[in-house]
Enzyme design. Sequence first.
Site, mmCIF file in Angstrom:
data_model
loop_
_atom_site.group_PDB
_atom_site.id
_atom_site.type_symbol
_atom_site.label_atom_id
_atom_site.label_comp_id
_atom_site.label_asym_id
_atom_site.label_seq_id
_atom_site.Cartn_x
_atom_site.Cartn_y
_atom_site.Cartn_z
ATOM 1 N N GLY A 14 0.980 -1.299 0.061
ATOM 2 C CA GLY A 14 -0.351 -0.121 0.341
ATOM 3 C C GLY A 14 0.559 1.196 0.134
ATOM 4 N N HIS A 15 2.625 1.341 -0.209
ATOM 5 C CA HIS A 15 2.993 2.682 0.242
ATOM 6 C C HIS A 15 4.315 1.806 -1.362
ATOM 7 C CE1 HIS A 15 5.577 5.577 2.439
ATOM 8 N NE2 HIS A 15 4.235 5.850 2.632
ATOM 9 N N PHE A 16 4.076 2.744 -1.723
ATOM 10 C CA PHE A 16 2.917 3.167 -2.928
ATOM 11 C C PHE A 16 3.528 1.472 -3.973
ATOM 12 C CE2 PHE A 16 4.650 6.492 -1.298
ATOM 13 C CZ PHE A 16 2.971 7.670 -0.495
ATOM 14 N N VAL A 75 8.209 2.456 -1.584
ATOM 15 C CA VAL A 75 8.385 3.155 -0.897
ATOM 16 C C VAL A 75 8.991 2.775 0.399
ATOM 17 C CG1 VAL A 75 9.356 5.611 0.232
ATOM 18 C CG2 VAL A 75 9.493 5.184 -2.410
#
Length: 144
Positions: free
Chosen positions: A50-52, A57
């Site tokens: 989810g990041h990203f 990252v």
Amino acid sequence: MEKFLDINEIKKIIPHRYPFLLVDKITELEEGKSAVGYKNVTANEYFFNGHFPEEPVMPGVLIIEALAQVGAVAILSKEEFKGKIAYFGGINKAKFRKKVVPGDVLRLSIELTKIKGVAGVGKAVATVDGKVVAEAELLFVIGK
């Protein structure tokens, strides 16, 4: 005194476990004074979902947590604190300089600058390929 700790030895000192154990090994340890550890950042890390998704990252807060875990190993290796828990007491002067991405190897170093009673302060620096990616002053409180 310098010591090498593998993941199993780290788990004897701090209570963190997958998926929140963010240190793979400790390569230098001066008990109660300093430590250097490493985290191999892989494409399979849970947080990259989810990041990203299109540009993975490592979240800065997790870099700080990894530094705090290395700091916990350093402070809990001090004879009077063995077998206890180091809680994250605070953070000052945090700066994030570069992105950490899959394939990076994080070098996590901390120097404990002050220990008074059950509290400690450390200067923490995370680097990748010799370049600073994050730094902060971390505060620790020792619990039972």
